[in-house]
Write an enzyme that holds these catalytic residues in place. Structure first.
Site, PDB file in Angstrom:
ATOM      1  N   HIS A 167       0.802  -1.221   0.000  1.00 22.17           N
ATOM      2  CA  HIS A 167       0.000   0.000   0.000  1.00 22.17           C
ATOM      3  C   HIS A 167       0.839   1.275   0.000  1.00 22.17           C
ATOM      4  O   HIS A 167       0.281   2.368  -0.140  1.00 22.17           O
ATOM      5  CB  HIS A 167      -0.931   0.014   1.218  1.00 22.17           C
ATOM      6  N   HIS A 221       1.692   6.984  -0.145  1.00 24.96           N
ATOM      7  CA  HIS A 221       0.847   6.101   0.663  1.00 24.96           C
ATOM      8  C   HIS A 221      -0.507   5.965  -0.031  1.00 24.96           C
ATOM      9  O   HIS A 221      -1.347   6.851   0.067  1.00 24.96           O
ATOM     10  CB  HIS A 221       0.688   6.696   2.067  1.00 24.96           C
TER      11      HIS A 221
END
Length: 163
Positions: A68, A83
């Site tokens: 992620h 992110h």
């Protein structure tokens, strides 16, 4: 030829958007860790496409095990975190196809990942993507973008200057 040996390393860099989408000030990201800048200064993009590209010329430092997030070190030494989404660590990699490995050299616009935005949204997660300067003690962000929409790999989100 010798003058290149002693060439001073450029301490400034422009960071381009890693995603196509809507620019969101970090203070408006619905996650206190990012909105209160606990991880550092930056900006966010609410993506409208799946492509995630390198925002800087540099090196991939860490592809998180859960896929992620990716951290990069720009050629000027600035450390950047991309992110993808909020709380998406809980997906344990589902919805993310990583195209790079730790240690890879990258240029602005190189494909880092495919982020299945629709799939992640369907699972109830926010896809807004913070882009954070991790070593703000050594660098300042200037010329932060106020554009409404940006295209991956082409529009500058901010300028990074060594302190």
């Amino acid at each position: 030829m010798l003058k290149n040996l002693f060439k001073k390393k450029d301490t400034n860099a422009d960071l381009v958007s890693p995603l196509t989408g809507k620019v969101v000030p970090l203070e408006e990201v619905p996650d206190q860790v990012f909105s209160q800048k606990m991880m550092g200064e930056g900006i966010a993009v609410d993506p409208t496409s799946n492509l995630v590209v390198s925002p800087v010329d540099g090196e991939v430092v860490d592809v998180f095990k859960t896929k992620h997030a990716i951290s990069l070190r720009a050629d000027n030494g600035a450390e950047i975190l991309v992110h993808m989404g909020l709380e998406t660590v809980e997906l344990n990699g589902e919805g993310f196809e990583i195209k790079v490995n730790n240690g890879d050299k990258v240029k602005k616009g190189d494909n880092l990942a495919d982020f299945d935005v629709e799939s992640v949204k369907a699972k109830g997660y926010k896809t807004i993507t913070p882009i954070i300067l991790m070593n703000g003690e050594d660098y300042n962000l200037t010329n932060i973008s106020f554009a409404e929409e940006v295209k991956a790999g082409s529009e500058i989100l901010f300028h990074i200057e060594a302190k």
